[in-house]
Motif scaffolding. Sequence first.
Motif, mmCIF file in Angstrom:
data_model
loop_
_atom_site.group_PDB
_atom_site.id
_atom_site.type_symbol
_atom_site.label_atom_id
_atom_site.label_comp_id
_atom_site.label_asym_id
_atom_site.label_seq_id
_atom_site.Cartn_x
_atom_site.Cartn_y
_atom_site.Cartn_z
ATOM 1 N N ILE A 16 10.284 6.082 1.396
ATOM 2 C CA ILE A 16 9.549 5.191 2.300
ATOM 3 C C ILE A 16 9.053 5.976 3.517
ATOM 4 C CG2 ILE A 16 9.751 3.166 3.800
ATOM 5 C CD1 ILE A 16 11.795 2.070 1.679
ATOM 6 N N SER A 17 9.893 6.866 4.047
ATOM 7 C CA SER A 17 9.488 7.694 5.188
ATOM 8 C C SER A 17 8.295 8.575 4.837
ATOM 9 C CB SER A 17 10.646 8.578 5.656
ATOM 10 O OG SER A 17 11.680 7.799 6.172
ATOM 11 N N THR A 18 8.309 9.129 3.639
ATOM 12 C CA THR A 18 7.183 9.953 3.197
ATOM 13 C C THR A 18 5.932 9.095 3.029
ATOM 14 O OG1 THR A 18 8.664 11.511 2.097
ATOM 15 C CG2 THR A 18 6.361 11.516 1.386
ATOM 16 N N ALA A 19 6.061 7.935 2.417
ATOM 17 C CA ALA A 19 4.910 7.047 2.212
ATOM 18 C C ALA A 19 4.281 6.641 3.547
ATOM 19 C CB ALA A 19 5.338 5.816 1.420
ATOM 20 N N LYS A 20 5.100 6.435 4.562
ATOM 21 C CA LYS A 20 4.586 6.034 5.881
ATOM 22 C C LYS A 20 3.731 7.119 6.522
ATOM 23 C CE LYS A 20 8.118 2.646 7.076
ATOM 24 N NZ LYS A 20 9.260 2.332 7.934
ATOM 25 N N LEU A 21 3.902 8.366 6.106
ATOM 26 C CA LEU A 21 3.094 9.453 6.650
ATOM 27 C C LEU A 21 1.612 9.286 6.329
ATOM 28 C CD1 LEU A 21 5.325 12.557 5.820
ATOM 29 C CD2 LEU A 21 5.042 11.431 8.033
ATOM 30 N N TYR A 22 1.301 8.452 5.353
ATOM 31 C CA TYR A 22 -0.085 8.260 4.944
ATOM 32 C C TYR A 22 -0.777 7.136 5.702
ATOM 33 C CZ TYR A 22 0.635 11.872 1.612
ATOM 34 O OH TYR A 22 0.892 13.092 1.070
ATOM 35 N N GLY A 23 -0.093 6.572 6.683
ATOM 36 C CA GLY A 23 -0.721 5.710 7.665
ATOM 37 C C GLY A 23 -1.060 4.292 7.265
ATOM 38 N N GLN A 24 -0.734 3.862 6.082
ATOM 39 C CA GLN A 24 -1.029 2.482 5.712
ATOM 40 C C GLN A 24 0.126 1.584 6.086
ATOM 41 O OE1 GLN A 24 -3.613 3.351 1.841
ATOM 42 N NE2 GLN A 24 -2.705 1.351 1.846
ATOM 43 N N LYS A 25 -0.211 0.386 6.494
ATOM 44 C CA LYS A 25 0.825 -0.557 6.897
ATOM 45 C C LYS A 25 1.587 -1.113 5.701
ATOM 46 C CE LYS A 25 -1.584 -2.060 11.071
ATOM 47 N NZ LYS A 25 -1.188 -1.079 11.937
ATOM 48 N N LYS A 26 0.872 -1.411 4.613
ATOM 49 C CA LYS A 26 1.520 -2.044 3.462
ATOM 50 C C LYS A 26 1.924 -0.992 2.432
ATOM 51 C CE LYS A 26 1.247 -5.576 -0.024
ATOM 52 N NZ LYS A 26 0.425 -6.271 -0.959
ATOM 53 N N ILE A 27 3.215 -0.910 2.214
ATOM 54 C CA ILE A 27 3.770 -0.032 1.188
ATOM 55 C C ILE A 27 4.496 -0.932 0.196
ATOM 56 C CG2 ILE A 27 5.425 1.803 0.712
ATOM 57 C CD1 ILE A 27 4.812 2.803 3.601
ATOM 58 N N ILE A 28 4.162 -0.788 -1.064
ATOM 59 C CA ILE A 28 4.766 -1.612 -2.109
ATOM 60 C C ILE A 28 6.020 -0.890 -2.610
ATOM 61 C CG2 ILE A 28 4.414 -2.709 -4.356
ATOM 62 C CD1 ILE A 28 1.295 -2.362 -3.660
ATOM 63 N N ILE A 29 7.160 -1.516 -2.411
ATOM 64 C CA ILE A 29 8.438 -0.945 -2.833
ATOM 65 C C ILE A 29 8.681 -1.354 -4.286
ATOM 66 C CG2 ILE A 29 10.917 -0.822 -2.370
ATOM 67 C CD1 ILE A 29 9.083 0.247 -0.087
ATOM 68 N N ASN A 30 9.010 -0.364 -5.134
ATOM 69 C CA ASN A 30 9.212 -0.653 -6.548
ATOM 70 C C ASN A 30 10.446 0.083 -7.058
ATOM 71 O OD1 ASN A 30 8.815 -0.249 -9.542
ATOM 72 N ND2 ASN A 30 7.151 -1.678 -9.081
ATOM 73 N N LYS A 31 11.399 -0.654 -7.581
ATOM 74 C CA LYS A 31 12.678 -0.084 -8.034
ATOM 75 C C LYS A 31 12.520 0.854 -9.228
ATOM 76 C CE LYS A 31 13.702 -3.910 -11.095
ATOM 77 N NZ LYS A 31 14.553 -4.987 -11.457
ATOM 78 N N TYR A 32 11.453 0.709 -10.011
ATOM 79 C CA TYR A 32 11.238 1.601 -11.148
ATOM 80 C C TYR A 32 11.036 3.053 -10.708
ATOM 81 C CZ TYR A 32 10.443 -2.499 -14.138
ATOM 82 O OH TYR A 32 10.564 -3.673 -14.836
ATOM 83 N N LEU A 33 10.656 3.263 -9.451
ATOM 84 C CA LEU A 33 10.365 4.602 -8.935
ATOM 85 C C LEU A 33 11.593 5.355 -8.459
ATOM 86 C CD1 LEU A 33 7.140 3.702 -6.933
ATOM 87 C CD2 LEU A 33 7.292 4.864 -9.153
ATOM 88 N N ASN A 34 12.760 4.752 -8.536
ATOM 89 C CA ASN A 34 13.994 5.407 -8.065
ATOM 90 C C ASN A 34 14.281 6.691 -8.824
ATOM 91 O OD1 ASN A 34 15.036 4.039 -5.901
ATOM 92 N ND2 ASN A 34 16.156 2.568 -7.147
ATOM 93 N N GLU A 35 15.068 7.549 -8.182
ATOM 94 C CA GLU A 35 15.601 8.747 -8.818
ATOM 95 C C GLU A 35 16.565 8.296 -9.911
ATOM 96 O OE1 GLU A 35 15.570 11.622 -10.038
ATOM 97 O OE2 GLU A 35 15.693 12.890 -8.263
ATOM 98 N N ILE A 36 16.924 9.204 -10.795
ATOM 99 C CA ILE A 36 17.892 8.890 -11.838
ATOM 100 C C ILE A 36 19.186 8.405 -11.179
ATOM 101 C CG2 ILE A 36 18.824 11.249 -11.999
ATOM 102 C CD1 ILE A 36 18.987 10.794 -15.074
#
Length: 173
Positions: free
Chosen positions: A26-46
């Motif tokens: 999430i911290s990395t995604a925020k670096l791209y400056g958009q307010k809306k970040i869609i959180i998705n559990k499928y993207l988790n690490e193993i």
Amino acid sequence: ILLKKMRFKSKEKYGSIYSSPLKRSISTAKLYGQKKIIINKYLNEINYGDAEGMTFGQYSKKFPEKVRIWKKGKDTKFPAGESTEDVKKRVFKFINNEICTKTRGRKFSRTLVVTHNVFLRCLIGFFLKIDLKDYFKININHLQKFEFLTRGKRIYPNLRRNNMKETLMNLYD
């Protein structure tokens, strides 16, 4: 995340940004400056299960049978966790449920996905037809970008040769 300290500003614009629920993503995604970040559990690490936080040496001592299975080239779940095949299934659930479904019919849309090493190894390994037992040899650098194109329900890798040499170098040792 370190780039934030260097006042990183991305000039790239995205129609959507997806992130795993983990704080570092999430911290990395925020670096791209958009307010809306869609959180998705499928993207988790193993899910390392009972092996979370262990070194390979500690894991080998506590779960020697699992290590023997790996050495035979077989995929096995971490104790109370996931296998590489489990992550690969999540990769395709994400692609089918989010990327292909939600970009269908759009003329052009860029989507940024912030995820983790094993997820990316499964994605790259599948598209490059690498044996599942060798996915762990795929080298993914921190903050490395990979580009994929979609058309209808299909997804195509658009990988740069210079990146692929470093990414795949361990496959040929």
